[in-house]
Design a protein around this motif. Sequence first.
Motif, PDB file in Angstrom:
ATOM      1  N   VAL A  47       3.164  -4.337 -15.016  1.00  0.00           N
ATOM      2  CA  VAL A  47       2.627  -3.705 -13.503  1.00  0.00           C
ATOM      3  C   VAL A  47       2.742  -3.016 -13.575  1.00  0.00           C
ATOM      4  O   VAL A  47       3.835  -2.083 -13.238  1.00  0.00           O
ATOM      5  CB  VAL A  47       2.136  -4.805 -12.437  1.00  0.00           C
ATOM      6  N   LYS A  48       1.681  -1.304 -13.227  1.00  0.00           N
ATOM      7  CA  LYS A  48       1.776  -0.342 -12.384  1.00  0.00           C
ATOM      8  C   LYS A  48       0.563   0.064 -11.693  1.00  0.00           C
ATOM      9  O   LYS A  48       0.187  -0.522 -11.604  1.00  0.00           O
ATOM     10  CB  LYS A  48       1.013   0.699 -13.881  1.00  0.00           C
ATOM     11  N   LEU A  49       1.995  -0.044 -10.649  1.00  0.00           N
ATOM     12  CA  LEU A  49       1.405   1.209  -9.676  1.00  0.00           C
ATOM     13  C   LEU A  49       1.219   1.474  -8.634  1.00  0.00           C
ATOM     14  O   LEU A  49       2.048   3.044  -9.722  1.00  0.00           O
ATOM     15  CB  LEU A  49       2.013  -0.084  -8.188  1.00  0.00           C
ATOM     16  N   ARG A  50       0.095   2.365  -8.228  1.00  0.00           N
ATOM     17  CA  ARG A  50      -0.442   3.664  -7.893  1.00  0.00           C
ATOM     18  C   ARG A  50       0.664   4.634  -7.904  1.00  0.00           C
ATOM     19  O   ARG A  50       0.502   5.770  -8.161  1.00  0.00           O
ATOM     20  CB  ARG A  50      -0.983   3.834  -6.747  1.00  0.00           C
ATOM     21  N   ALA A  51       2.021   4.828  -7.449  1.00  0.00           N
ATOM     22  CA  ALA A  51       3.304   6.024  -7.033  1.00  0.00           C
ATOM     23  C   ALA A  51       4.183   6.048  -8.698  1.00  0.00           C
ATOM     24  O   ALA A  51       5.412   6.296  -8.124  1.00  0.00           O
ATOM     25  CB  ALA A  51       4.261   5.084  -6.027  1.00  0.00           C
ATOM     26  N   THR A  87      -0.075   1.032   1.048  1.00  0.00           N
ATOM     27  CA  THR A  87       0.377   2.509   0.595  1.00  0.00           C
ATOM     28  C   THR A  87       0.322   2.380  -0.663  1.00  0.00           C
ATOM     29  O   THR A  87      -0.527   3.116  -1.520  1.00  0.00           O
ATOM     30  CB  THR A  87       1.121   2.934   1.880  1.00  0.00           C
ATOM     31  N   TYR A  88       1.115   1.140  -0.979  1.00  0.00           N
ATOM     32  CA  TYR A  88       1.404   1.854  -2.878  1.00  0.00           C
ATOM     33  C   TYR A  88       1.311   0.831  -3.448  1.00  0.00           C
ATOM     34  O   TYR A  88       1.282   1.014  -4.608  1.00  0.00           O
ATOM     35  CB  TYR A  88       3.174   2.111  -2.179  1.00  0.00           C
ATOM     36  N   ASN A  89       1.623  -0.686  -2.906  1.00  0.00           N
ATOM     37  CA  ASN A  89       0.438  -0.951  -3.737  1.00  0.00           C
ATOM     38  C   ASN A  89      -0.875  -1.965  -3.615  1.00  0.00           C
ATOM     39  O   ASN A  89      -1.299  -2.371  -2.876  1.00  0.00           O
ATOM     40  CB  ASN A  89       1.856  -2.897  -3.658  1.00  0.00           C
ATOM     41  N   ASP A  90      -1.209  -1.387  -4.723  1.00  0.00           N
ATOM     42  CA  ASP A  90      -3.065  -1.419  -5.054  1.00  0.00           C
ATOM     43  C   ASP A  90      -3.129  -2.682  -6.416  1.00  0.00           C
ATOM     44  O   ASP A  90      -4.453  -2.783  -6.306  1.00  0.00           O
ATOM     45  CB  ASP A  90      -3.428   0.145  -5.819  1.00  0.00           C
ATOM     46  N   LEU A  91      -2.389  -3.431  -5.968  1.00  0.00           N
ATOM     47  CA  LEU A  91      -2.795  -4.576  -6.632  1.00  0.00           C
ATOM     48  C   LEU A  91      -2.700  -6.081  -5.240  1.00  0.00           C
ATOM     49  O   LEU A  91      -3.634  -6.600  -6.150  1.00  0.00           O
ATOM     50  CB  LEU A  91      -2.115  -5.006  -7.810  1.00  0.00           C
TER      51      LEU A  91
END
Length: 270
Positions: A137-141, A200-204
């Motif tokens: 998994v790749k999150l936005r940050a 803020t950081y976990n867009d999944l």
Amino acid sequence: MGVSEYKTDAWVQWCPGCGNYGVLTALREAVSELKIDPKKLVLVGGIGCSSRIVYYIRGSNVHAIHGRAIPIASGIKLSNPELTVIVAAGDGDILGIGAGHFIALGRRNIDVKVLIHDNAVYGLTKGQAGPTLPSGVKLRAMNYANVHEALNPLLLAFASGYTFIARAYAYHVKKLKEILLEAIRHRGSAVVDILQPCVTYNDLMTKEWFERRIYYLKSIPSGESILDKMMERERIPLGIFFRKEMDTFEKRMEKFDVDLESVIRKKTLF
């Protein structure tokens, strides 16, 4: 005591929509319903966004260092067994640097409650992969996809010997409060893995993502179904997975006629 009597004057410093607000509200309601004297309530937080909860609930609270909330809480409980002692920290704190202490608490069955604010990221340090984030998994940050396998808090707790194991969801405040009530009433080591969106950081793992997957157990599983439910991935079960009544560490020490105060003073317990 009313819920308002457990509020402090501290400004709540979380992002709008953060799952920590649900945990805060549910915990305030739970300790109010149980009528716990704030002088006999101790919240121990680690380092991270979630651990700021120690400033927002009245009690004799401690903001510990990273990964060390559980041993500090254990010492407090053993020094004064009349206290209600709760650890509140993120998955990165409890299951990362603090994982060894998490296991030790389960083995000892000390009457301490562990609330894992589980958002799968290190929110305070800008969104790196946390211990519960799935591999790939790749999150936005994040510059790259997560290369580690996710840790399952429920399975680790079960293998470690926790006598109360549950999972809840931060946005379902009423249900969360009910589970917290059961965890606090339980005598022994208790863990509640609280799934919470990090807006803020976990867009999944968003509100929509969770609510397509979560469902509540109709009863506490038994036998092999305990592990089956803990390992379920496509859907996410919530509720109490395991509960067992057995002597706490404190009771076992009494049976062995061990003077806990003397042991702690000599630093031989840990």
